[in-house]
Design a protein around this motif. Structure first.
Motif, PDB file in Angstrom:
ATOM      1  N   CYS A 180       3.590   9.955 -10.140  1.00  7.09           N
ATOM      2  CA  CYS A 180       3.817  10.051 -11.579  1.00  7.09           C
ATOM      3  C   CYS A 180       2.606  10.630 -12.316  1.00  7.09           C
ATOM      4  O   CYS A 180       2.704  10.995 -13.489  1.00  7.09           O
TER       5      CYS A 180
ATOM      6  N   MET B  16       0.842  -1.199   0.000  1.00  7.48           N
ATOM      7  CA  MET B  16       0.000   0.000   0.000  1.00  7.48           C
ATOM      8  C   MET B  16       0.876   1.247   0.000  1.00  7.48           C
ATOM      9  O   MET B  16       0.733   2.138  -0.808  1.00  7.48           O
ATOM     10  N   ARG B  17       1.826   1.232   0.941  1.00  9.79           N
ATOM     11  CA  ARG B  17       2.684   2.389   1.051  1.00  9.79           C
ATOM     12  C   ARG B  17       3.484   2.587  -0.251  1.00  9.79           C
ATOM     13  O   ARG B  17       3.699   3.701  -0.703  1.00  9.79           O
ATOM     14  N   TYR B  18       3.899   1.444  -0.853  1.00  9.73           N
ATOM     15  CA  TYR B  18       4.719   1.549  -2.055  1.00  9.73           C
ATOM     16  C   TYR B  18       3.889   1.901  -3.273  1.00  9.73           C
ATOM     17  O   TYR B  18       4.295   2.692  -4.118  1.00  9.73           O
ATOM     18  N   SER B  19       2.689   1.294  -3.369  1.00 14.73           N
ATOM     19  CA  SER B  19       1.894   1.529  -4.559  1.00 14.73           C
ATOM     20  C   SER B  19       1.461   2.995  -4.631  1.00 14.73           C
ATOM     21  O   SER B  19       1.326   3.560  -5.712  1.00 14.73           O
ATOM     22  N   SER B  20       1.298   3.615  -3.468  1.00 18.97           N
ATOM     23  CA  SER B  20       0.867   5.010  -3.490  1.00 18.97           C
ATOM     24  C   SER B  20       1.946   5.929  -4.072  1.00 18.97           C
ATOM     25  O   SER B  20       1.664   7.030  -4.514  1.00 18.97           O
TER      26      SER B  20
ATOM     27  N   TYR C 180       3.385   5.509  -6.804  1.00 14.42           N
ATOM     28  CA  TYR C 180       3.136   5.686  -8.231  1.00 14.42           C
ATOM     29  C   TYR C 180       2.239   6.882  -8.519  1.00 14.42           C
ATOM     30  O   TYR C 180       2.254   7.433  -9.615  1.00 14.42           O
TER      31      TYR C 180
END
Lengths: 354, 273
Positions: free
Chosen positions: B10, B1-5, B7
């Motif tokens: 961009c 979750m933390r990582y996907s956010s 994106y």
């Protein structure tokens, strides 16, 4: 096998004079180290021998033949770099084969000799790997194989182990010594690491500020340093200004400025001019204050104490200045204690004070 | 979750690219296939015309020649710069980049002064009695190549210096100590390792030359029309927007294919890069 001779080499980088009238002879098949702190000119010396740096004056001779102006590619010396300098675009095999291909060795023989050499350094399994994917120790072995496979007249090492971790360093230096003896190659080895240098060299050259301070067997350098610089470098920490008062009982009789008497073994020749006595911290005996009037006794008080693990190290205030003394583990002295130091006659080295 | 956010960061750039690049590109390409013509009919029609064919191959030729000359001039220059001391290096890089600070119109225009009938080159050659009558140096393919080379050489030099600077100095010494004369060592070590810089430089110079408009417009004559000036004519003089879109699409395809070819050639020469 050839003998390397350096005659009155002067070398500089730009306006910066690095080497002054450097003479050195490396005998056939010997392993000689250049030891010194960074900036002392040891790597410069190696680069002059390799031909990477042109000396301002002086000569490089191999078996009496003048190599001074010969370009590096026609010297046939193996050079092992601190950075390994492997070709990152080539695999292990091609890195090792590079020198043979320059020599137009036939394909089959290149394959045979490279594979043989990879076997010797234990890298046969990695022959097709790109050099940049190797670990530090593996790179070091490739660099070694690459230098050895051309059957060099002379093997040159520039701090080859300084990028490896401590354990691997010990393993690799044994390996280097083994290979050097196996192939009987005259070797010049640059390092700033004393232990490494003493452990693998037949002879050691201690360099300071572009000149050679001492060139001798490791054992001699350790026990009989030839100059105050070398003495400090190999761990002598206490120095006394002394006057020579003749011989008695087969020993040199010496006296310090405050009248303290010392003795030193007569196997040493007395240098002219001012005299300096050098003693290691572990050579001085430390005891409670008690004068017997014998030579080598110094009264002092503990100024500072540090724990070394195997024992304590003390800074002792005396009339001859602050001395560094290593004491035994049990019953340490406390700061402020008055003590008596004894310098055993056979542990004092006499030096000319420049 | 933390990582996907992450994106999400961009998104603004993606929207911008989508609106300003992808959408117009799509509509341009789509336009070439629209209307009452056969599939690829407009492309067929373009190549049936001998003049268009000439323009197409001339453009390709000019861009390739410019790239080769820029590489030939830039490579030794970049190596020299990369070998200079740190102080000299920054100064030399500054000199190389300096021309980029003026507009390409000014830079192309200055060549008219230099290459003209009474320009510096002709005056000098006449005074030296090398020639009797002024040479025709301007408004032809030669002047376009000269102008483009001058325009894009800095990009080639910069890409190469960036890569060459990072080639370890010890590698040349290692190669010579192993028996390679300096020149051989250069080709065995520096050339393959600097290939990535050469590829980037070549792609920049090639795409720049292929798509450049100002320089061929100012320095090229009637006989040296290129695709970009042809587009301008189709769109702004003849108002043939379908034709202009067809040429534009061909330029995109041409650029992409040449870049792919350069990359493939480079990978063959240096698989590690």
């Amino acid at each position: 096998m050839p003998t390397l001779e350096l005659r009155k080499i002067c070398a500089s980088y730009g306006d910066n004079r690095i080497l002054t009238d450097l003479d050195l002879e490396v005998a056939d098949g010997d392993f000689v180290s250049l030891l010194g702190e960074s900036g002392c000119g040891k790597t410069t010396t190696l680069r002059v021998v390799a031909g990477f740096l042109r000396a301002d004056s002086g000569g490089v001779l191999l078996d009496g033949e003048d190599y001074t102006r010969r370009p590096p590619n026609r010297r046939g010396f193996g050079y092992v770099f601190q950075s390994y300098a492997l070709f990152p675009h080539l695999n292990v095999f091609d890195n090792v084969a590079f020198g043979l291909r320059q020599r137009k060795v036939a394909r089959e023989e290149v394959r045979r000799r490279v594979d043989e050499m990879l076997e010797v350094v234990g890298l046969a399994a990695l022959r097709d790997r790109l050099s940049k994917s190797l670990s530090g120790g593996q790179k070091q072995r490739v660099a070694l194989a690459r230098a050895l496979v051309i059957k060099p007249d002379l093997l040159l090492f520039d701090e080859p182990l300084s990028n490896l971790d401590a354990k691997l360093r010990v393993k690799m230096r044994v390996e280097i010594r083994r290979l050097q003896q196996e192939f009987k190659i005259t070797t010049l080895y640059v390092t700033h690491d004393q232990e490494e240098c003493f452990s693998i060299s037949d002879k050691v050259t201690v360099m300071n500020d572009g000149v050679i301070e001492q060139f001798d067997r490791p054992e001699h350098i350790f026990s009989q340093p030839a100059s105050p610089f070398v003495a400090r470098f190999v761990g002598f920490e206490n120095f006394f200004q002394l006057r020579h008062q003749g011989m008695s009982d087969g020993r040199h009789q010496l006296v310090a400025a405050d009248g303290t008497k010392f003795e030193a073994p007569d196997r040493q020749t007395i240098p002219g001019g001012r005299l300096l006595g050098a003693v290691r911290p572990e050579a001085i005996a430390l005891g409670p204050a008690a004068r017997t009037g014998q030579a080598g006794e110094i009264a002092g008080s503990i100024a500072f104490r540090t724990y070394l693990g195997r024992g304590y190290q003390y800074i002792v205030q005396t009339a001859l200045g602050d001395l560094t003394v290593n004491g035994e583990d049990q019953q340490p002295f406390a700061t402020g204690d008055t003590v008596t130091l004894r310098v055993p006659p056979d542990r004092m080295v006499l030096l000319g004070d420049a | 979750m933390r990582y996907s956010s992450v994106y999400l960061l961009c998104v603004p750039a993606l929207v911008l690219v989508g609106l300003l690049l992808a959408a117009p590109l799509y509509s341009t390409v789509a336009q070439t296939f629209g209307g009452e013509v056969a599939l690829f009919g407009r492309y067929g029609a373009f190549f049936e015309n001998a003049f268009n064919r000439d323009v197409f191959f001339r453009t390709l030729k000019i861009a390739l020649i410019t790239t080769v000359i820029a590489a030939a001039l830039g490579y030794p220059t970049a190596y020299f710069i990369s070998q200079a001391g740190p102080k000299w290096r920054s100064l030399l890089i500054l000199c190389a980049v300096l021309p980029l600070l003026t507009s390409s119109v000014v830079r192309s225009f200055s060549w008219i002064v230099i290459l003209g009938r009474k320009g510096s080159v002709n005056t000098l050659l006449m005074k030296l009695h090398v020639i009797d009558a002024p040479l025709r140096l301007l408004f032809n393919e030669i002047s376009v190549v000269i102008g483009l080379t001058y325009l894009f050489l800095p990009l080639m030099i910069l890409s190469l210096v960036g890569v060459m600077e990072n080639i370890e100095d010890d590698l040349m010494d290692a190669a010579t100590s192993l028996g390679a004369p300096r020149i051989k060592a250069f080709f065995a070590v520096i050339v393959p390792l600097s290939l990535p810089g050469l590829v980037v430089g070549a792609v920049l110079v090639f795409t720049g030359s292929l798509t450049s408009f100002t320089t061929p417009q100012l320095l090229g004559g009637d006989g040296s029309t290129v695709l970009s000036t042809l587009i301008f004519r189709q769109a702004m003089v003849l108002f043939d927007w379908d034709g202009a879109a067809t040429i534009a699409t061909m330029m995109v395809v041409l650029t992409l294919s040449v870049i792919t070819a350069i990359n493939m050639a480079a990978r063959r020469l240096n698989p590690a890069a």
